[in-house]
Design a protein around this motif. Structure first.
Motif, PDB file in Angstrom:
ATOM      1  N   UNK A  26       0.815  -1.211   0.000  1.00 20.60           N
ATOM      2  CA  UNK A  26       0.000   0.000   0.000  1.00 20.60           C
ATOM      3  C   UNK A  26       0.851   1.264   0.000  1.00 20.60           C
ATOM      4  N   UNK A  27       2.077   1.186   0.489  1.00 19.77           N
ATOM      5  CA  UNK A  27       2.956   2.362   0.544  1.00 19.77           C
ATOM      6  C   UNK A  27       3.675   2.611  -0.778  1.00 19.77           C
ATOM      7  N   UNK A  79       1.323  11.779   4.524  1.00 23.25           N
ATOM      8  CA  UNK A  79       0.347  10.712   4.305  1.00 23.25           C
ATOM      9  C   UNK A  79       0.336  10.304   2.837  1.00 23.25           C
ATOM     10  N   UNK A  80       0.411  11.287   1.948  1.00 22.69           N
ATOM     11  CA  UNK A  80       0.444  10.994   0.517  1.00 22.69           C
ATOM     12  C   UNK A  80       1.611  10.072   0.174  1.00 22.69           C
ATOM     13  N   UNK A  81       2.797  10.404   0.671  1.00 25.32           N
ATOM     14  CA  UNK A  81       3.976   9.584   0.387  1.00 25.32           C
ATOM     15  C   UNK A  81       3.859   8.196   1.020  1.00 25.32           C
ATOM     16  N   UNK A  82       3.210   8.127   2.189  1.00 27.06           N
ATOM     17  CA  UNK A  82       3.118   6.855   2.900  1.00 27.06           C
ATOM     18  C   UNK A  82       2.224   5.846   2.188  1.00 27.06           C
ATOM     19  N   UNK A  83       1.354   6.329   1.283  1.00 27.65           N
ATOM     20  CA  UNK A  83       0.496   5.405   0.542  1.00 27.65           C
ATOM     21  C   UNK A  83       0.803   5.427  -0.955  1.00 27.65           C
ATOM     22  N   UNK A  84       1.998   5.866  -1.296  1.00 30.98           N
ATOM     23  CA  UNK A  84       2.488   5.681  -2.655  1.00 30.98           C
ATOM     24  C   UNK A  84       2.164   6.764  -3.657  1.00 30.98           C
ATOM     25  N   UNK A 129      -7.547   6.562   7.983  1.00 34.05           N
ATOM     26  CA  UNK A 129      -7.040   6.180   9.305  1.00 34.05           C
ATOM     27  C   UNK A 129      -5.924   7.103   9.759  1.00 34.05           C
ATOM     28  N   UNK A 130      -4.999   7.397   8.850  1.00 33.28           N
ATOM     29  CA  UNK A 130      -3.874   8.267   9.215  1.00 33.28           C
ATOM     30  C   UNK A 130      -4.346   9.692   9.503  1.00 33.28           C
ATOM     31  N   UNK A 131      -5.312  10.160   8.748  1.00 28.75           N
ATOM     32  CA  UNK A 131      -5.833  11.508   8.971  1.00 28.75           C
ATOM     33  C   UNK A 131      -6.493  11.628  10.336  1.00 28.75           C
ATOM     34  N   UNK A 158       2.985  13.115  -4.822  1.00 28.56           N
ATOM     35  CA  UNK A 158       2.886  14.428  -4.199  1.00 28.56           C
ATOM     36  C   UNK A 158       1.509  14.598  -3.575  1.00 28.56           C
ATOM     37  N   UNK A 159       1.373  15.627  -2.751  1.00 27.94           N
ATOM     38  CA  UNK A 159       0.133  15.855  -2.012  1.00 27.94           C
ATOM     39  C   UNK A 159      -0.998  16.268  -2.940  1.00 27.94           C
ATOM     40  N   UNK A 160      -0.683  16.947  -4.033  1.00 26.55           N
ATOM     41  CA  UNK A 160      -1.726  17.416  -4.953  1.00 26.55           C
ATOM     42  C   UNK A 160      -2.464  16.238  -5.588  1.00 26.55           C
ATOM     43  N   UNK A 161      -1.714  15.281  -6.131  1.00 26.20           N
ATOM     44  CA  UNK A 161      -2.342  14.103  -6.743  1.00 26.20           C
ATOM     45  C   UNK A 161      -3.138  13.306  -5.718  1.00 26.20           C
ATOM     46  N   UNK A 162      -2.579  13.189  -4.519  1.00 24.90           N
ATOM     47  CA  UNK A 162      -3.290  12.477  -3.445  1.00 24.90           C
ATOM     48  C   UNK A 162      -4.610  13.167  -3.108  1.00 24.90           C
ATOM     49  N   UNK A 163      -4.583  14.486  -2.947  1.00 25.88           N
ATOM     50  CA  UNK A 163      -5.794  15.230  -2.585  1.00 25.88           C
ATOM     51  C   UNK A 163      -6.869  15.089  -3.657  1.00 25.88           C
TER      52      UNK A 163
END
Length: 299
Positions: A201-202, A259-264, A247-249, A267-272
């Motif tokens: 998952x990371x 958190x974004x990096x921890x789930x692969x 869960x992390x949030x 960057x934060x933008x793509x994750x958001x």
């Protein structure tokens, strides 16, 4: 609602509970517990309502006057009202717990007589214990219930949250049951794929990497997974990452980028963007709504 026991002769006793699905559930209280020491044992008491356990770490050893249970990480247990709920062995573990009741506590138990059993469509039924296919989803729902109760103390809203949790449990169990009918031999690969996603998952999980790992054609594997899950493999990966992010949030002070990096995610933008497509809200709004005042790290 009522408890319904099924006893199979010659094998381990199988207990299930049936509830009238046309009635909701009544919330009492819930929380997250972590054993203070490895020697901790659950207290002995009279249990006056139903209690749902979702074990997040370790193993819980708990019993009533009828049976002893061993509940490990990723498993659940529903204990019915009992005169003798107690721990029978040291339990080094963490678990979510939810106490709930039915809307008609005076209703009589269903008799085990075929002519007196109501239509199966009128009920939701649970084995008292089992393994969850998506424990993170139920944990997030319990966290939302906890936050809602803390903020509003609204019995109607709490009961809706409780009903949502029990229906999510029912849906997970029914999905696993439906997959297994006539397909027991085929389910190993399906479960192995889900395990692969969980273990990696990371990372930036690609379907071609999963196909190569299991030795299958990428298109075949994608079609196979959708046959059993009703969603494609790419969607499942995003949902699994979103559940982990929730869960992390709620449970950590990690920044959105961490958190974004921890789930692969790169960057934060793509994750958001991915998170908002699934949940309808941004990670920051989700944390402020359900994170119980968590202030994220800024470094």
């Amino acid at each position: 609602m009522f408890l319904y026991f099924v006893v199979l002769e010659g094998v381990r006793k199988l207990n299930t509970c049936k509830f009238d699905k046309n009635k909701g559930f009544v919330y009492h209280y819930c929380g997250l517990f972590t054993s203070p020491t490895p020697e901790w044992m659950h207290l002995t008491r009279i249990l006056t309502d139903y209690e749902l356990f979702i074990v997040t770490k370790g193993t819980l050893y708990i019993a009533n006057e009828k049976e002893s249970y061993t509940v490990s990480t990723g498993e659940y247990l529903i204990m019915p009202p009992s005169f003798y709920q107690h721990g029978y062995k040291a339990s080094d573990c963490s678990f979510y717990w939810l106490h709930f009741a039915d809307t008609n506590p005076d209703e009589q138990p269903l008799k085990d007589t075929p002519g007196e059993i109501a239509s199966a469509g009128d009920f939701i039924e649970f084995p008292l214990t089992g393994k969850l296919s998506a424990p993170d989803r139920i944990m997030v729902y319990i966290e939302q219930l906890t936050e809602s109760d803390r903020l509003y103390h609204d019995n109607f809203l709490n009961n809706i949250h409780t009903t949502l949790i029990l229906n999510e449990l029912n849906n997970q169990l029914n999905t696993e049951k439906n997959y297994s009918l006539g397909n027991r031999g085929n389910m190993k690969l399906f479960n192995d794929i889900k395990d692969y996603v969980s273990w990696h998952i990371s990372e930036n999980i690609r379907i071609c990497d999963i196909a190569a790992y299991f030795g299958y054609n990428e298109k075949y594997l994608s079609a196979y997974f959708k046959k059993y899950s009703q969603i494609n493999l790419k969607q499942y990966i995003i949902l699994a990452k979103t559940d982990r992010a929730k869960r992390e949030l709620c449970d950590t002070k990690n920044s959105i980028a961490q958190i974004a990096y921890s789930i692969g995610f790169s960057d934060a933008h793509n994750f958001s963007n991915a998170f908002k497509k699934v949940t309808g809200i941004t990670p920051s709004v989700y944390r402020s709504t359900y994170g119980e005042g968590i202030t994220p790290n800024t470094n």
